[in-house]
Write a protein that holds these residues in place. Structure first.
Motif, PDB file in Angstrom:
ATOM      1  N   GLY A 142       0.825  -1.202   0.000  1.00 54.69           N
ATOM      2  CA  GLY A 142       0.000   0.000   0.000  1.00 54.69           C
ATOM      3  C   GLY A 142       0.861   1.255   0.000  1.00 54.69           C
ATOM      4  N   ALA A 143       0.186   2.391  -0.198  1.00 51.94           N
ATOM      5  CA  ALA A 143       0.907   3.669  -0.300  1.00 51.94           C
ATOM      6  C   ALA A 143       1.581   4.038   1.019  1.00 51.94           C
ATOM      7  CB  ALA A 143      -0.065   4.775  -0.708  1.00 51.94           C
ATOM      8  N   LEU A 144       0.850   3.871   2.115  1.00 55.40           N
ATOM      9  CA  LEU A 144       1.393   4.338   3.389  1.00 55.40           C
ATOM     10  C   LEU A 144       2.595   3.492   3.822  1.00 55.40           C
ATOM     11  CD1 LEU A 144       0.621   6.731   5.111  1.00 55.40           C
ATOM     12  CD2 LEU A 144      -0.630   5.199   6.603  1.00 55.40           C
ATOM     13  N   GLU A 244       5.831  11.525  -4.173  1.00 59.50           N
ATOM     14  CA  GLU A 244       4.520  11.812  -4.758  1.00 59.50           C
ATOM     15  C   GLU A 244       3.592  10.636  -4.513  1.00 59.50           C
ATOM     16  OE1 GLU A 244       4.598  14.108  -8.783  1.00 59.50           O
ATOM     17  OE2 GLU A 244       6.459  12.981  -8.540  1.00 59.50           O
ATOM     18  N   ASP A 245       2.360  10.962  -4.153  1.00 56.88           N
ATOM     19  CA  ASP A 245       1.353   9.953  -3.836  1.00 56.88           C
ATOM     20  C   ASP A 245       0.215  10.112  -4.851  1.00 56.88           C
ATOM     21  OD1 ASP A 245      -0.717   8.474  -2.771  1.00 56.88           O
ATOM     22  OD2 ASP A 245      -0.813   9.559  -0.876  1.00 56.88           O
ATOM     23  N   ASP A 246       0.160   9.185  -5.805  1.00 55.48           N
ATOM     24  CA  ASP A 246      -0.880   9.283  -6.849  1.00 55.48           C
ATOM     25  C   ASP A 246      -1.943   8.212  -6.599  1.00 55.48           C
ATOM     26  OD1 ASP A 246      -2.118  10.268  -9.181  1.00 55.48           O
ATOM     27  OD2 ASP A 246      -1.222   8.675 -10.383  1.00 55.48           O
ATOM     28  N   ARG A 270       2.088   4.671  -6.285  1.00 52.82           N
ATOM     29  CA  ARG A 270       0.715   4.551  -6.813  1.00 52.82           C
ATOM     30  C   ARG A 270       0.080   3.296  -6.231  1.00 52.82           C
ATOM     31  NH1 ARG A 270      -0.429   5.079 -13.138  1.00 52.82           N
ATOM     32  NH2 ARG A 270      -0.315   7.309 -12.715  1.00 52.82           N
ATOM     33  N   SER A 271      -0.890   3.528  -5.374  1.00 49.93           N
ATOM     34  CA  SER A 271      -1.595   2.436  -4.697  1.00 49.93           C
ATOM     35  C   SER A 271      -2.723   1.923  -5.591  1.00 49.93           C
ATOM     36  CB  SER A 271      -2.180   3.005  -3.406  1.00 49.93           C
ATOM     37  OG  SER A 271      -3.166   2.166  -2.891  1.00 49.93           O
ATOM     38  N   VAL A 272      -3.120   0.670  -5.358  1.00 50.80           N
ATOM     39  CA  VAL A 272      -4.283   0.152  -6.096  1.00 50.80           C
ATOM     40  C   VAL A 272      -5.561   0.258  -5.254  1.00 50.80           C
ATOM     41  CG1 VAL A 272      -2.819  -1.452  -7.379  1.00 50.80           C
ATOM     42  CG2 VAL A 272      -4.055  -2.282  -5.367  1.00 50.80           C
ATOM     43  N   SER A 273      -5.445   0.845  -4.039  1.00 50.27           N
ATOM     44  CA  SER A 273      -6.571   0.833  -3.087  1.00 50.27           C
ATOM     45  C   SER A 273      -7.843   1.489  -3.615  1.00 50.27           C
ATOM     46  CB  SER A 273      -6.181   1.547  -1.796  1.00 50.27           C
ATOM     47  OG  SER A 273      -5.251   0.786  -1.072  1.00 50.27           O
ATOM     48  N   LYS A 274      -7.720   2.643  -4.246  1.00 52.77           N
ATOM     49  CA  LYS A 274      -8.919   3.387  -4.604  1.00 52.77           C
ATOM     50  C   LYS A 274      -9.627   2.800  -5.834  1.00 52.77           C
ATOM     51  CE  LYS A 274      -9.332   5.868  -1.192  1.00 52.77           C
ATOM     52  NZ  LYS A 274      -8.164   6.528  -0.684  1.00 52.77           N
ATOM     53  N   PRO A 275      -8.921   2.499  -6.921  1.00 57.10           N
ATOM     54  CA  PRO A 275      -9.643   1.918  -8.068  1.00 57.10           C
ATOM     55  C   PRO A 275     -10.031   0.454  -7.882  1.00 57.10           C
ATOM     56  CG  PRO A 275      -7.392   2.567  -8.711  1.00 57.10           C
ATOM     57  CD  PRO A 275      -7.546   2.880  -7.270  1.00 57.10           C
TER      58      PRO A 275
HETATM   59  C1  LIG Z   1      -3.878  10.592   0.061  1.00 54.38           C
HETATM   60  C2  LIG Z   1      -4.003   9.104   0.103  1.00 54.38           C
HETATM   61  N1  LIG Z   1      -2.998   8.349  -0.358  1.00 54.38           N
HETATM   62  C3  LIG Z   1      -3.076   7.004  -0.380  1.00 54.38           C
HETATM   63  C4  LIG Z   1      -4.192   6.345   0.063  1.00 54.38           C
HETATM   64  C5  LIG Z   1      -4.229   4.852  -0.024  1.00 54.38           C
HETATM   65  O1  LIG Z   1      -3.376   4.308   0.891  1.00 54.38           O
HETATM   66  P1  LIG Z   1      -3.075   2.742   0.937  1.00 54.38           P
HETATM   67  O2  LIG Z   1      -2.451   2.382  -0.360  1.00 54.38           O
HETATM   68  O3  LIG Z   1      -2.111   2.610   2.079  1.00 54.38           O
HETATM   69  O4  LIG Z   1      -4.383   2.050   1.130  1.00 54.38           O
HETATM   70  C6  LIG Z   1      -5.257   7.074   0.583  1.00 54.38           C
HETATM   71  C7  LIG Z   1      -6.432   6.396   1.126  1.00 54.38           C
HETATM   72  O5  LIG Z   1      -7.300   6.995   1.682  1.00 54.38           O
HETATM   73  C8  LIG Z   1      -5.156   8.495   0.588  1.00 54.38           C
HETATM   74  O6  LIG Z   1      -6.158   9.245   1.050  1.00 54.38           O
END
Ligand SMILES: Cc1ncc(COP(=O)(O)O)c(C=O)c1O
Length: 427
Positions: A142-144, A244-246, A270-275
């Motif tokens: 994940g992104a974080l 950068e967080d896309d 670039r996370s896949v969480s949102k799509p």
């Molecule tokens: C700004 C931002 N970046 C990234 C994410 C996704 O994070 P992760 O990939 O850790 O689920 C989110 C989710 O709410 C977000 O708000």
């Protein structure tokens, strides 16, 4: 203090006793108490804010039986506070899991584990299309997780890190938990402001984290003009790690204007969480060779790798044209609902923000008043306090559980709960 937080006796926002009073009570020197408070601060459990003294942070990084700045929604209230994607619009995983089950052969062991070359190639191609140089790539949980590894590799407790203000609550919590100092950079609809970034650099920021699109909570997206300004500001800054967080990724319907490569040390996550769904726990991370090698190398001696089962699943989702269609449909739906809510609020005299993404940020004069009034009207919204350092107050509304018929009644409720605040969302 930590036990108190864990047990719920000390709640978020509660004040710790004054140093001298506690020292007298415990029969130790004030220096000992001050040192203990400093340690709690460095671990992100408490925050010291001038005359407000030392208080428990909104979401301290210890599991607590009662971790709540946000009261639970009233039974029957609509929850628009969560920031999750619309579960109705996430691509179904079942068919891909079934196909994977048929295709998987021998179990993967330690020796064979790594970033799947096919996944890396597909990610590289996708990033290159968006103008991100992705020769060096790795995968994180994940992104974080990626951001945590980047920060851990580049900065030390006590260092300053520039973050958007208002910004992503989880990131602010992480920065505090790592013992870093957050310097807030004001944001407008085109991204972090150039004067804000300049001031953060002058104040000694060792890292800068920028959300490319769908900034949480304001919906800002870095414009072409802002990207050019920031690139010029950052050019050649060898002392700064640029992240950068896309996270909007394939959901974004505005072009990406990357900063990648503006500094010698950079990373694009670039996370896949949102799509595709937060439970996939996967992000791709591109960057300069040294930065990517640090993240990948540190992961190798720790968690190891992101399961190749998850990597294969993400690859299958990327390759499936039907999934692409679903993600496009989701993107259109978010745009429609978000724009619809911003327009409905504007029609009621409220200047809200939400250029991209799944959230709308509504500046309010008083968050507690607004959150409580909306709760009484049957809507649970997120208080901006979770997102802010010095930015002006606001509330965040996530559109992913809203239908078009909800927009008018919700905008009416917001209008009744707040007065227009023409100052915008930057401090
Ligand atoms: C700004 C931002 N970046 C990234 C994410 C996704 O994070 P992760 O990939 O850790 O689920 C989110 C989710 O709410 C977000 O708000």
């Amino acid at each position: 203090m930590e036990t108190g937080i864990r047990a719920g006796d000390l709640a978020p926002g509660d004040a710790l006793p004054a140093v001298r009073a506690l020292a007298a009570e415990l029969g130790v020197s004030p220096a000992t108490v001050a040192k203990a408070y400093q340690e709690l601060r460095q671990r992100g459990l408490v925050v010291t804010a001038g005359r407000h003294g030392t208080r428990v942070r909104p979401r301290p990084p210890v599991a607590s039986r009662r971790s709540a700045l946000m009261p639970p929604p009233l039974p029957g209230a609509r929850d628009v506070s969560a920031g999750n994607p619309d579960s109705r619009l996430l691509p179904p995983l079942g068919p891909h899991l079934a196909a994977l089950a048929a295709e998987l052969r021998a179990p993967v062991g330690y020796a064979a584990s790594a970033v799947l070359p096919e996944l890396a190639a597909a990610a590289r191609e996708r990033l290159a299309t968006d103008g991100v140089p992705a020769d060096e790539i790795t995968v994180t949980g994940g992104a974080l997780d990626g951001i945590e590894r980047l920060l851990a590799a580049h900065v030390r407790p006590g260092d300053a890190v520039a973050v958007e203000d208002p910004g992503w609550a989880n990131l602010l919590d992480l920065v505090a938990a790592l013992g870093l100092r957050a310097i807030g950079v004001p944001v407008d609809d085109e991204g972090p402001t150039a004067p804000g970034v300049r001031a953060a650099l002058a104040a000694g920021a060792r890292a800068l984290i920028v959300t490319s699109r769908a900034q949480n909570p304001t919906g800002a997206a870095v414009s072409a003009g802002r990207a050019a300004e920031l690139r010029a500001l950052l050019a050649g800054r060898a002392d700064l790690l640029l992240i950068e967080d896309d996270h909007a990724a394939e959901l974004a319907r505005v072009p990406l204007h990357p900063l990648a490569g503006a500094t010698p040390a950079w990373a694009f996550v670039r996370s896949v969480s949102k799509p595709y769904g937060p439970d996939l726990r996967l992000a791709v991370l591109a960057g300069d060779e040294a930065t990517v090698a640090r993240v990948a190398g540190r992961a190798r001696v720790g968690a190891g790798w992101v399961s190749t089962v998850l990597q294969r699943l993400v690859l299958a989702l990327w390759r499936d044209p039907a999934t692409g269609g679903l993600v496009r449909r989701a993107a259109e739906s978010y745009d429609r609902r978000r724009d619809g809510l911003v327009d409905a609020l504007a029609a009621r005299g409220l200047a809200a923000h939400g250029r991209t993404g799944i959230n709308v940020w509504v500046p309010v004069p008083d968050e507690t008043v607004a959150v409580t009034a909306l709760r009484d009207a049957g809507w649970s919204v997120a208080p901006g306090a979770l997102n802010r350092i010095a930015a002006a107050p606001g509330v965040r509304i996530t559109v992913s559980t809203l239908d078009e018929a909800d927009l008018g009644p919700l905008a009416d409720a917001v209008a009744r709960a707040v007065r227009p605040s023409p100052a915008g969302f930057s401090a």
